[in-house]
Scaffold this active site. Structure first.
Site, PDB file in Angstrom:
ATOM      1  N   CYS A 296       0.835  -1.214   0.000  1.00 56.21           N
ATOM      2  CA  CYS A 296       0.000   0.000   0.000  1.00 56.21           C
ATOM      3  C   CYS A 296       0.864   1.257   0.000  1.00 56.21           C
ATOM      4  O   CYS A 296       0.512   2.260  -0.632  1.00 56.21           O
ATOM      5  CB  CYS A 296      -0.877   0.044   1.245  1.00 56.21           C
ATOM      6  SG  CYS A 296      -1.993  -1.336   1.386  1.00 56.21           S
TER       7      CYS A 296
HETATM    8  C1  BEZ Z   1       0.597  -4.694   1.863  1.00 57.14           C
HETATM    9  O1  BEZ Z   1      -0.013  -3.657   1.614  1.00 57.14           O
HETATM   10  O2  BEZ Z   1       1.793  -4.742   1.744  1.00 57.14           O
HETATM   11  C2  BEZ Z   1      -0.118  -5.941   2.263  1.00 57.14           C
HETATM   12  C3  BEZ Z   1      -1.259  -5.857   3.038  1.00 57.14           C
HETATM   13  C4  BEZ Z   1      -1.908  -7.012   3.424  1.00 57.14           C
HETATM   14  C5  BEZ Z   1      -1.416  -8.243   3.023  1.00 57.14           C
HETATM   15  C6  BEZ Z   1      -0.273  -8.314   2.226  1.00 57.14           C
HETATM   16  C7  BEZ Z   1       0.379  -7.155   1.847  1.00 57.14           C
END
Ligand code: BEZ
Length: 210
Positions: free
Chosen positions: A45
């Site tokens: 994100c």
């Molecule tokens: C991320 O945004 O990196 C992420 C969030 C939840 C699960 C896996 C990755």
């Protein structure tokens, strides 16, 4: 019932990193993109939010307002923005909606319980000036989105809205377009002089200049 293309994008009011928001008022009479994030302070994100900030001019040129949503409170979002700006070398220039009670996530069906019961998936909604949903894409949490592709789709949607043209496979701005089957040959000759008929159902024309 799950949201579908053509439905009115549900309106809501929420707290955001830019203050209180009424979603429809925020969109005004332009286009909008609402995209969800599984949670704050997550790696994928962080890269996505930085990429969207860097595309700010591209969205503005297309009259598109963007808003992110994540199921965390606004103070958490504000702390995270510091990390995003620092690590992605940018300045987040759009609101991140706080959704600690998951009201927005539930309204838009962004939680897919068989994938994860609490975190949202990566949803993207493109909303037209009439407030209806023009595009929905869902990615799993582990896959970062391609926002160049989302801009490409916005270009295609805006072309359709303005000129009754469709876009072929892998179309990029400037490539030839397809005349919508709803346009008669007679109308096509007036609107797209010199168009090419490959098959009666496959009519091609250069992208209009404006
Ligand atoms: C991320 O945004 O990196 C992420 C969030 C939840 C699960 C896996 C990755």
């Amino acid at each position: 019932m799950a949201l579908q293309l053509g439905d009115v994008a549900p309106d809501f009011s929420a707290d955001t990193t830019d203050g209180s928001m009424n979603f429809h008022e925020y969109l005004g009479d332009g286009w909008g993109i609402l995209f969800s994030h599984p949670a704050d302070f997550t790696p994928v994100c962080t890269t996505e939010l930085g990429a969207v900030a860097k595309l700010g001019d591209e969205f503005a040129q297309r009259n598109v307002k963007v808003a992110a949503v994540s199921v965390d409170p606004v103070d958490s979002h504000k702390g995270w923005i510091g990390d995003i700006n620092e690590t992605q070398n940018t300045t987040v220039n759009y609101p991140i909606i706080a959704d600690p009670d998951r009201a927005v996530a539930d309204l838009y069906g962004m939680i897919h319980p068989n994938a994860d019961n609490t975190l949202t998936v990566r949803s993207v909604f493109v909303i037209g000036p009439d407030k209806t949903i023009k595009l929905m894409i869902t990615y799993p949490a582990s896959t970062g989105r391609n926002f160049d592709e989302i801009l490409r789709v916005v270009d295609s949607l805006q072309l359709t809205a303005k000129h009754s043209l469709a876009t072929p496979v892998n179309w990029q701005p400037g490539d030839d377009c397809i005349i919508s089957p709803a346009v008669s040959d007679e109308d096509a000759a007036t609107r797209f002089p010199g168009y090419t008929t490959v098959k009666p159902y496959l009519r091609v024309t250069p992208q209009p200049a404006d």
